[in-house]
Motif scaffolding. Structure first.
Motif, PDB file in Angstrom:
ATOM      1  N   PHE A   1      51.252  37.996  28.049  1.00 31.21           N
ATOM      2  CA  PHE A   1      50.923  39.330  27.542  1.00 31.21           C
ATOM      3  C   PHE A   1      49.967  40.050  28.497  1.00 31.21           C
ATOM      4  N   LEU A   2      49.028  39.281  29.034  1.00 31.45           N
ATOM      5  CA  LEU A   2      48.003  39.899  29.883  1.00 31.45           C
ATOM      6  C   LEU A   2      48.576  40.494  31.167  1.00 31.45           C
TER       7      LEU A   2
ATOM      8  N   ALA B   1      37.649  40.679  32.829  1.00 28.93           N
ATOM      9  CA  ALA B   1      38.046  39.306  32.460  1.00 28.93           C
ATOM     10  C   ALA B   1      37.218  38.829  31.272  1.00 28.93           C
ATOM     11  N   MET B   2      35.928  39.195  31.257  1.00 23.75           N
ATOM     12  CA  MET B   2      35.066  38.805  30.140  1.00 23.75           C
ATOM     13  C   MET B   2      35.492  39.513  28.851  1.00 23.75           C
ATOM     14  N   ALA B   3      35.760  40.822  28.986  1.00 26.62           N
ATOM     15  CA  ALA B   3      36.147  41.602  27.803  1.00 26.62           C
ATOM     16  C   ALA B   3      37.436  41.062  27.193  1.00 26.62           C
ATOM     17  N   VAL B   4      38.384  40.758  28.045  1.00 26.18           N
ATOM     18  CA  VAL B   4      39.679  40.272  27.557  1.00 26.18           C
ATOM     19  C   VAL B   4      39.565  38.798  27.158  1.00 26.18           C
ATOM     20  N   GLY B   5      38.840  38.051  27.976  1.00 28.83           N
ATOM     21  CA  GLY B   5      38.731  36.607  27.740  1.00 28.83           C
ATOM     22  C   GLY B   5      38.067  36.275  26.415  1.00 28.83           C
TER      23      GLY B   5
ATOM     24  N   PHE C   1      39.193  46.615  24.682  1.00 29.66           N
ATOM     25  CA  PHE C   1      38.843  47.844  25.399  1.00 29.66           C
ATOM     26  C   PHE C   1      37.490  48.383  24.933  1.00 29.66           C
ATOM     27  N   TRP C   2      37.196  48.182  23.630  1.00 31.32           N
ATOM     28  CA  TRP C   2      35.905  48.651  23.115  1.00 31.32           C
ATOM     29  C   TRP C   2      34.776  47.855  23.751  1.00 31.32           C
ATOM     30  N   LEU C   3      34.983  46.536  23.805  1.00 37.11           N
ATOM     31  CA  LEU C   3      33.983  45.688  24.443  1.00 37.11           C
ATOM     32  C   LEU C   3      33.808  46.099  25.908  1.00 37.11           C
ATOM     33  N   GLY C   4      34.930  46.419  26.544  1.00 42.42           N
ATOM     34  CA  GLY C   4      34.883  46.876  27.929  1.00 42.42           C
ATOM     35  C   GLY C   4      34.058  48.145  28.074  1.00 42.42           C
TER      36      GLY C   4
END
Lengths: 317, 530
Positions: free
Chosen positions: A252-253, A188-192, A148-151
């Protein structure tokens, strides 16, 4: 293989039943109910008889065992009930958000696999070299930085430098692929990234472990090319734990992207989960928990099947 | 007397001037037709029924589909004008209200609007059938009969004079429904939208957005100016980002000072900031049914400990609160003036003297080392800063307080239950009106929102008297007595009144801030610049 498959399927039934009973009872132990939230959130002077009337309408006045029988009976017939908040069918509410969650999970998984397998393999092959060190830094950073921080950083960068943020509402990929991707590529990038870091670490250690096995030494002793040793004998065996990690992360996602969905204003299953819990929407929470349980069970089932396909020893047992 | 416009109460001049001044540049421009207004809504309504909802989450996306009998003039609160009523008369004794309805009005399905629709709507409001929720039923209990002599006249007969009645007819919650649909299914509005309003319902994507499109057959051929609107359900930082990026042009509830500054900084010359007093109050509610709050000295001590004047100044920099006031919004005609306030317990300017008195009262009551749990809502703005502020104030008279912040459902449950010790209560109303605001303070067996458990016949009597009093000065006198008695007993006492800040994009024209976030959201008058 058939007996093994049937055994695995039969094991799903008690698991789902246990989840259903547990979630139903736990929700009823929590104080407060949805009617208070629905009618008094704005601070209005709502008479007690109106509150009681709504409880009756929603069936909250009935004994718990009657409520359970009614709910579970419906599920056996494919009816998950209606959301206590919106009055609309639970399956409809979940269905309208599932496409988004599923797409992010798939995109993140694709990114993770795309990054993790080559990086994990390279790190293992070039163990303790500069290549390994760089990959380890990248993957440890991925583990340390919350998605979430990256997001948030991604959003703020887009806003600051381009005065632009991703679209606020979801458009199906089949309706408008460009708009769809311009909204979902960022989460998707943040989570990936975090996902790929987990898988990279697992791939590296798994390959390193496998490469110490006797059959690898035998292959090398027989003069098999190193590339073939890694690809044919090492990778195939090292993939088992990596598949487990990827599978569980995928499951989980589906329902676990609570904060990331908030950051990107995504109308997904995670956000629905939070809303339902905050409101005390019992039927919705029950439906969502069952969905997540089914997802995990199905993913585990698929992993077991893949295990059996990749490692004959498992199905022969 | 025949009216087509009427100021409900004479003293809203301050607010009216504020909004008029802010509106001046927009009024100079010629309205333009066209465009879709994207705006943010921080929450989502549970159903579509105006009569069964209480939150801005409902009014912001849903109200553009409906009309009411009267409405507050968008750029001149608290003046009231006809909406579906073209004009009206009130009898001298205040017992008969006659409304002359617009002709040629149609519901969105093409069916004609008549006086029967008004009757059916108000019958549903005052005497809801089984299974229908009418939250504001009590506001209409004085209506004895509704007559419809012809298709365009409706007469309300009251059992007694009611000072709040005209304001109630302008309530944004009293959407006029189709009598035909209500006859088929009294709960029709719960899941369906069918109004006469400026916008026709197009789509509700649950959890995502709400879309309305221009009503081409609207009774006012000039309005609405917009082709449509899209309300996006979005809150917190993403909402601030969306406003900053111009993805949404407005959010109509209100921003914290920090968020407002950030959005303005990002929008630059494209941003417009409107602000004004807000008819929302946070008050401290004490459970008077249990020790130590069954002792009036303890309650008074807690109120005396609060430096409201200093706190208002400090908190206004970080939270959406600003004005010190009593039980009615500061600036409102029936509210206490600063001089009157300063004579009330807990409102004196000499904080040290107040606190010395508070310590003395606690000692006398035998609670020198008082400690309790203070229940608060886990909504950051403005509940958290105000809660922290109060705890600090009480610490300064030697009281130890544990801050318990709960999500809304658990918080409401705690306020309603026996376990409550003390809590931060809130009230937001659609307009300034003593009969609406004071109901919180009458005896708990008469008010569903008095969480203190207090029973006080004096307050009940004064409430009833003021609600029947049509003379402004006499009514003010009764309200002052009510306020003094309440604040002396201190079952519950005000903290600091909210302050509303709206930042919107300059493209959005002719929208005016009011003291209520439930008002001025029908979007009939707003337009978009190119």
């Amino acid at each position: 293989m058939l007996a093994y498959t049937i055994r695995r399927i039969l094991l799903m039934v008690p698991t789902l039943l246990g989840v259903a009973i547990l979630v139903f009872l736990m929700l009823r132990l929590m104080p407060g109910d949805i009617v208070e939230t629905m009618l008094r959130e704005g601070g209005g002077n709502v008479p007690a008889h109106v509150i009681e009337q709504e409880r009756v309408r929603l069936g909250l006045d009935k004994p718990i065992h009657i409520q359970f029988i009614s709910w579970f009976g419906g599920i056996l017939q494919g009816d998950f009930g209606a959301s206590m908040w919106t009055g609309k069918p639970v399956l409809h509410e979940i269905g309208s958000r599932l496409e988004l969650s599923l797409q992010i999970a798939l995109m993140a998984t694709f990114l993770a696999v795309l990054i993790a397998l080559p990086l994990g393999t390279l790190a293992a092959i070039f163990k303790n070299t500069i290549v390994d060190h760089v990959i380890r830094v990248i993957s440890i950073a991925g583990l340390a930085i919350p998605s979430f921080w990256l997001g948030m950083v991604i959003i703020l960068l887009l806003l600051t430098f381009y005065g632009w943020i991703p679209p606020l509402t979801f458009t199906s990929f089949f309706e408008d692929p460009w708009r769809n991707l311009s909204q979902l590529i960022w989460p998707a990038m943040a989570v990936g990234y975090r996902y790929s870091a987990v898988a990279t670490r697992m791939a590296r250690s798994s390959i390193l472990e496998v490469m110490q096995e006797d059959y690898i030494r035998t292959a090398r002793a027989k003069g098999v090319y190193e590339r073939l040793v890694v690809a044919r004998h090492g990778m195939r065996n090292a993939l088992l734990p990596v598949i487990t990690v990827i599978g569980l992360e995928f499951a989980f996602l589906i329902g676990g992207l609570v904060v990331t969905e908030q950051v990107f204003n995504l109308n997904g299953i995670g956000r629905l989960f939070v809303q339902a819990t905050t409101r005390g929407d019992y039927t919705m929470i029950q439906g969502l928990v069952l969905l997540v349980a089914v997802t995990f069970i199905m993913v585990n089932f698929l992993i077991d099947m893949l295990y059996a396909a990749l490692d004959p020893r498992i199905r022969y047992k | 007397m025949i009216r087509s416009r009427f100021a409900v109460g004479a003293g809203f001049v301050g607010a009216a001037l504020l909004t008029t001044a802010l509106a001046a540049p927009a009024l100079a421009e010629e309205p333009r037709h066209g465009g879709i207004l994207n705006f943010a809504v921080g929450a989502e309504p549970p159903n579509y029924d105006c009569h069964a909802n209480t939150s801005f989450a409902f009014t912001h996306p849903v109200r553009p589909h409906y009309n009411t009998l009267l409405r507050f003039v968008p750029d001149n609160y608290p003046e009231v004008e006809g909406d579906l009523a073209e004009s009206w008369e009130v009898s001298e004794d205040g017992l008969t209200y006659t409304f002359h309805l617009r002709e040629g009005v149609e519901f969105h399905d093409g069916s004609p609007f008549t006086s029967e629709d008004v009757r059916a709507t108000y019958d549903r409001l005052r005497d809801p059938p089984d299974g229908v929720v009418s939250i504001r039923q009590a506001s209409y209990s004085d209506i004895e009969a509704i007559e419809t002599p012809d298709d365009h006249t409706v007469i309300f007969k009251l059992s007694g004079p009611n000072a709040a009645m005209l304001a109630n007819f302008a309530s944004p919650w009293d959407c006029i429904y189709s009598a035909e649909k209500l006859a088929e299914d009294p709960n029709f509005p719960r899941q369906n939208i069918l109004g006469t309003g400026p916008f026709v319902f197009e789509e509700h994507a649950a959890g995502s957005h709400w879309i309305g499109k221009r009503n081409e057959n609207y009774w006012d051929p000039e309005r609405p100016y917009l082709d449509g609107y899209r309300a996006v359900f979005i809150s917190g930082a993403p909402m601030v980002n969306a406003l900053s990026a111009g993805e949404v042009l407005a959010e109509f509830r209100g921003h914290s000072p920090a968020d407002a500054d950030r959005i303005m900084q990002q929008l630059g010359d494209d941003g417009v900031r409107q602000e004004g007093p807000w008819a929302c109050l946070l008050s401290v509610a004490l459970n008077v049914e249990k020790p130590p709050f069954d002792d009036v000295r303890v309650r008074q001590a807690l109120s005396l400990a609060i430096d409201r004047w200093g706190g208002a100044e400090a908190l206004s920099r970080i939270a959406l609160v600003r004005d010190v006031g009593g039980i009615l919004r500061p600036g409102y005609d029936y509210a206490a003036s600063n001089e009157e306030l300063e004579s009330l317990p807990g409102f004196g300017r000499d904080v040290e003297a107040n606190r010395a008195e508070a310590r003395r009262l606690l000692e006398e009551a035998g609670y020198s080392d008082l400690s309790f749990t203070f229940t608060n809502r886990n909504v950051p703005m403005p509940y958290t800063p105000v809660g922290v502020f109060l705890i600090d104030q009480w610490r300064q008279i030697g009281v130890t307080v544990e801050h318990e912040q709960l999500e809304t459902r658990l918080y409401t449950d705690k306020l309603l239950g026996d376990e409550l010790e003390a809590g931060l209560d809130y009230a937001c109303d659609f307009m300034d009106e003593p009969s609406i605001q004071l109901i919180k303070y009458i005896s708990a067996d008469k008010s569903a929102i008095n969480y203190t458990g207090s029973i006080d016949e004096t307050l009940d009597r004064l409430y009833e008297e003021q609600s029947r009093e049509l003379d402004v000065e006499k009514r003010k006198e009764l309200i002052r007595k009510f306020e003094k008695h309440l604040l002396t007993q201190a079952y519950q006492f005000p903290t600091i009144w909210w302050h509303r800040i709206i930042v919107h994009h300059d493209k959005l024209k002719n929208w005016h801030i009011t003291p209520s976030h439930y008002l001025n959201v029908d979007l009939a008058d707003v337009w978009l610049a190119e």
